[in-house]
Design a protein around this motif. Structure first.
Motif, mmCIF file in Angstrom:
data_model
loop_
_atom_site.group_PDB
_atom_site.id
_atom_site.type_symbol
_atom_site.label_atom_id
_atom_site.label_comp_id
_atom_site.label_asym_id
_atom_site.label_seq_id
_atom_site.Cartn_x
_atom_site.Cartn_y
_atom_site.Cartn_z
ATOM 1 N N ALA A 156 7.642 37.602 -33.134
ATOM 2 C CA ALA A 156 6.895 36.438 -32.673
ATOM 3 C C ALA A 156 6.255 35.691 -33.837
ATOM 4 C CB ALA A 156 5.822 36.859 -31.687
ATOM 5 N N LYS A 157 5.896 36.427 -34.888
ATOM 6 C CA LYS A 157 5.259 35.827 -36.052
ATOM 7 C C LYS A 157 5.362 36.804 -37.214
ATOM 8 C CE LYS A 157 1.066 33.256 -37.259
ATOM 9 N NZ LYS A 157 -0.285 32.830 -36.807
ATOM 10 N N VAL A 158 5.623 36.286 -38.394
ATOM 11 C CA VAL A 158 5.719 37.134 -39.582
ATOM 12 C C VAL A 158 4.567 36.796 -40.515
ATOM 13 C CG1 VAL A 158 7.116 37.839 -41.554
ATOM 14 C CG2 VAL A 158 8.226 37.268 -39.387
ATOM 15 N N THR A 159 3.577 37.654 -40.541
ATOM 16 C CA THR A 159 2.431 37.452 -41.424
ATOM 17 C C THR A 159 2.459 38.391 -42.617
ATOM 18 O OG1 THR A 159 1.120 38.995 -40.090
ATOM 19 C CG2 THR A 159 0.985 36.647 -39.537
ATOM 20 N N GLY A 215 9.066 29.674 -44.385
ATOM 21 C CA GLY A 215 8.863 30.052 -42.996
ATOM 22 C C GLY A 215 9.998 30.906 -42.493
ATOM 23 N N PHE A 216 9.956 31.238 -41.203
ATOM 24 C CA PHE A 216 10.962 32.111 -40.605
ATOM 25 C C PHE A 216 11.441 31.558 -39.268
ATOM 26 C CE2 PHE A 216 8.489 34.941 -43.318
ATOM 27 C CZ PHE A 216 9.481 35.663 -43.970
ATOM 28 N N ALA A 217 12.668 31.884 -38.943
ATOM 29 C CA ALA A 217 13.237 31.578 -37.630
ATOM 30 C C ALA A 217 14.130 32.736 -37.220
ATOM 31 C CB ALA A 217 14.034 30.277 -37.667
ATOM 32 N N THR A 218 14.343 32.852 -35.921
ATOM 33 C CA THR A 218 15.196 33.930 -35.418
ATOM 34 C C THR A 218 15.798 33.508 -34.084
ATOM 35 O OG1 THR A 218 15.262 36.320 -34.941
ATOM 36 C CG2 THR A 218 13.333 35.101 -34.171
ATOM 37 N N ARG A 219 16.531 34.409 -33.455
ATOM 38 C CA ARG A 219 17.086 34.126 -32.131
ATOM 39 C C ARG A 219 15.990 34.272 -31.069
ATOM 40 N NH1 ARG A 219 20.615 37.347 -34.749
ATOM 41 N NH2 ARG A 219 19.844 39.193 -33.653
ATOM 42 N N LYS A 220 16.156 33.549 -29.977
ATOM 43 C CA LYS A 220 15.138 33.573 -28.928
ATOM 44 C C LYS A 220 14.986 34.938 -28.294
ATOM 45 C CE LYS A 220 15.010 28.709 -27.532
ATOM 46 N NZ LYS A 220 15.256 27.720 -26.453
ATOM 47 N N ASP A 221 16.032 35.765 -28.365
ATOM 48 C CA ASP A 221 15.941 37.092 -27.755
ATOM 49 C C ASP A 221 15.286 38.122 -28.676
ATOM 50 O OD1 ASP A 221 17.922 37.497 -29.639
ATOM 51 O OD2 ASP A 221 19.497 38.001 -28.202
ATOM 52 N N SER A 222 14.881 37.708 -29.871
ATOM 53 C CA SER A 222 14.242 38.622 -30.809
ATOM 54 C C SER A 222 12.821 38.944 -30.371
ATOM 55 C CB SER A 222 14.215 38.008 -32.211
ATOM 56 O OG SER A 222 13.426 38.793 -33.093
ATOM 57 N N GLN A 266 19.728 23.510 -32.612
ATOM 58 C CA GLN A 266 20.631 24.604 -32.291
ATOM 59 C C GLN A 266 20.103 25.353 -31.071
ATOM 60 O OE1 GLN A 266 22.159 27.106 -35.494
ATOM 61 N NE2 GLN A 266 21.235 25.764 -37.001
ATOM 62 N N ASP A 267 21.007 25.754 -30.203
ATOM 63 C CA ASP A 267 20.631 26.511 -29.019
ATOM 64 C C ASP A 267 20.316 27.959 -29.378
ATOM 65 O OD1 ASP A 267 20.971 24.393 -27.246
ATOM 66 O OD2 ASP A 267 23.114 24.804 -27.019
ATOM 67 N N GLY A 268 19.408 28.551 -28.650
ATOM 68 C CA GLY A 268 19.168 29.991 -28.730
ATOM 69 C C GLY A 268 18.336 30.448 -29.907
ATOM 70 N N LEU A 269 17.670 29.525 -30.611
ATOM 71 C CA LEU A 269 16.857 29.901 -31.763
ATOM 72 C C LEU A 269 15.406 29.537 -31.548
ATOM 73 C CD1 LEU A 269 19.132 28.746 -34.732
ATOM 74 C CD2 LEU A 269 19.095 30.955 -33.552
ATOM 75 N N LYS A 270 14.523 30.171 -32.314
ATOM 76 C CA LYS A 270 13.102 29.832 -32.249
ATOM 77 C C LYS A 270 12.486 29.886 -33.645
ATOM 78 C CE LYS A 270 11.588 34.591 -31.140
ATOM 79 N NZ LYS A 270 10.864 35.450 -30.156
ATOM 80 N N PHE A 271 11.570 28.959 -33.878
ATOM 81 C CA PHE A 271 10.805 28.945 -35.114
ATOM 82 C C PHE A 271 9.694 29.970 -34.979
ATOM 83 C CE2 PHE A 271 7.172 27.261 -37.574
ATOM 84 C CZ PHE A 271 7.745 27.196 -38.835
ATOM 85 N N LEU A 272 9.526 30.828 -35.965
ATOM 86 C CA LEU A 272 8.495 31.854 -35.875
ATOM 87 C C LEU A 272 7.149 31.334 -36.371
ATOM 88 C CD1 LEU A 272 10.473 35.048 -36.972
ATOM 89 C CD2 LEU A 272 9.770 34.369 -34.672
ATOM 90 N N ARG A 330 24.773 38.938 -37.466
ATOM 91 C CA ARG A 330 24.892 39.676 -38.726
ATOM 92 C C ARG A 330 23.555 39.754 -39.445
ATOM 93 N NH1 ARG A 330 29.208 36.227 -38.998
ATOM 94 N NH2 ARG A 330 28.250 35.056 -40.718
ATOM 95 N N SER A 331 22.660 38.818 -39.131
ATOM 96 C CA SER A 331 21.302 38.876 -39.658
ATOM 97 C C SER A 331 20.328 38.790 -38.487
ATOM 98 C CB SER A 331 21.056 37.746 -40.660
ATOM 99 O OG SER A 331 21.189 36.483 -40.031
ATOM 100 N N ASP A 332 19.101 39.213 -38.741
ATOM 101 C CA ASP A 332 18.088 39.254 -37.691
ATOM 102 C C ASP A 332 17.086 38.115 -37.787
ATOM 103 O OD1 ASP A 332 18.862 41.937 -36.588
ATOM 104 O OD2 ASP A 332 18.346 42.534 -38.636
ATOM 105 N N VAL A 333 16.923 37.562 -38.974
ATOM 106 C CA VAL A 333 15.924 36.520 -39.190
ATOM 107 C C VAL A 333 16.343 35.689 -40.398
ATOM 108 C CG1 VAL A 333 14.500 38.008 -40.657
ATOM 109 C CG2 VAL A 333 13.437 36.090 -39.449
ATOM 110 N N VAL A 334 15.945 34.418 -40.393
ATOM 111 C CA VAL A 334 16.227 33.518 -41.514
ATOM 112 C C VAL A 334 14.917 33.123 -42.167
ATOM 113 C CG1 VAL A 334 16.969 31.177 -42.138
ATOM 114 C CG2 VAL A 334 18.382 32.579 -40.635
ATOM 115 N N MET A 335 14.887 33.146 -43.494
ATOM 116 C CA MET A 335 13.754 32.632 -44.255
ATOM 117 C C MET A 335 14.219 31.389 -44.990
ATOM 118 S SD MET A 335 11.347 34.551 -47.066
ATOM 119 C CE MET A 335 9.724 33.891 -47.492
#
Length: 318
Positions: A174-177, A164-171, A251-257, A233-238
């Motif tokens: 919305a979804k990585v398909t 899956g993916f996660a990123t910062r809330k300000d990104s 963690q504050d400021g993150l969202k699950f994609l 330093r990165s834009d998204v985590v897998m």
């Protein structure tokens, strides 16, 4: 599928990014999980936010499952990577006590089979090769069952997790398909994982479309993965679906994609192992007696439940 660090002090540093244990994200109800995974907040937690409920000590030996072990097997050497955030394997605040979903499943299976366990810490990427050499009897580190791994490894499944993916809330993500959505971005992930392999295999998608390729940033510690995202330093985590949900909740400021690709997860063995039937029977016994459900509830991963264990099933295609 997770990647370790190697010293207790560095492991504890991974929790510097996790919000205070007194904030256990009770606002995240299970009904909000689109995968049905449930909220990690449902698990009983210790003072550091890691669940500590004992759900294993009451497990009893099952003679039918134990008889499936090869003759003379009384103890198993288990290679385990340490350093993931929960539900992956990590240390309690004492820097010595191993905890995690994999730890509970390993200990529960050992009790069903009536064998001892020698858990040895190893780097994630070193465990599977060490099975072939005989250094470890079993590898347990949220290993996803993939077509490539099945060439040299046998698995006995116990949960279903995946990528899956996660990123910062300000990104704006919305979804990585499609991985082509990551073109031009920096993607952080663990070294030696299925995530790294998936990203590297599909890197051509961007250049084939005439776009700038995404950059794969690999780290050997989960703390470094999350630091890279938090610090820009990165834009998204897998990473693993369950691990991402836990990290985002704490963690504050993150969202699950979103979930990207589901995978069965299993105990790993040298190809052709004679231990697989006993482990399969032990997992099925835990499912039948309710221990299995208790472990998943403890770690907030009920959405990863399987109905029955399988030996080396084909990689899921989804």
């Amino acid at each position: 599928m997770r990647t370790p660090s190697h010293t207790p002090s560095r492991l504890l540093a991974s929790f510097a990014l996790i919000t205070s244990a007194t904030v256990l994200v009770t606002a995240c109800g299970s009904g909000s999980d689109d995968s049905g995974s449930g909220s990690t907040a449902q698990a009983a937690a210790g003072s550091d936010g890691i669940p500590t409920t004992d759900v294993v000590s009451g497990v009893r030996k099952d003679e039918a499952a134990a008889k499936l072990l090869p003759p003379g097997v009384t103890s198993l050497t288990v290679g385990t990577s340490v350093g993931s955030t929960p539900p992956g394997t990590s240390y309690l605040e004492d820097g010595k006590t191993l905890v995690g979903q994999d730890v509970d499943f390993t200990n529960a299976v050992a009790k069903v089979l009536g064998v001892g366990v020698d858990q040895q810490q190893a780097s994630f990427e070193a465990i599977l090769p060490a099975l072939d050499s005989g250094k470890y009897d079993v590898g347990v580190s949220n290993f996803g069952v993939t077509t490539e791994r099945l060439k040299t490894i046998d698995f006995v499944t116990y949960i279903n997790d995946g990528q899956g993916f996660a990123t910062r809330k300000d990104s704006k993500l919305a979804k990585v398909t499609d991985l082509a959505q990551l073109c031009g971005l920096n993607v952080a992930t663990g070294a030696g994982t299925t995530f790294e392999a998936t990203l590297e295999k599909n890197a051509h998608l961007c250049t084939d479309a005439g776009k700038k390729a995404y950059k794969v940033q690999t780290y050997s510690e989960s703390s470094a993965v999350w630091s890279s995202l938090q610090q820009g330093r990165s834009d998204v985590v897998m990473s693993t679906i369950n691990g991402l949900r836990y990290a985002v909740a704490h963690q504050d400021g993150l969202k699950f994609l979103n979930e990207f690709h589901r995978l069965d997860v299993g105990f790993a063995f040298k190809k052709g192992t004679k231990l697989a039937p006993a482990f399969q029977a032990a997992v099925d016994k835990l499912i039948a007696d309710g221990t299995y459900a208790k472990i998943l509830k403890k770690w907030g991963t009920t959405g990863s439940a399987i109905a029955t264990s399988q030996i080396s099933p084909p990689e899921l295609k989804n």
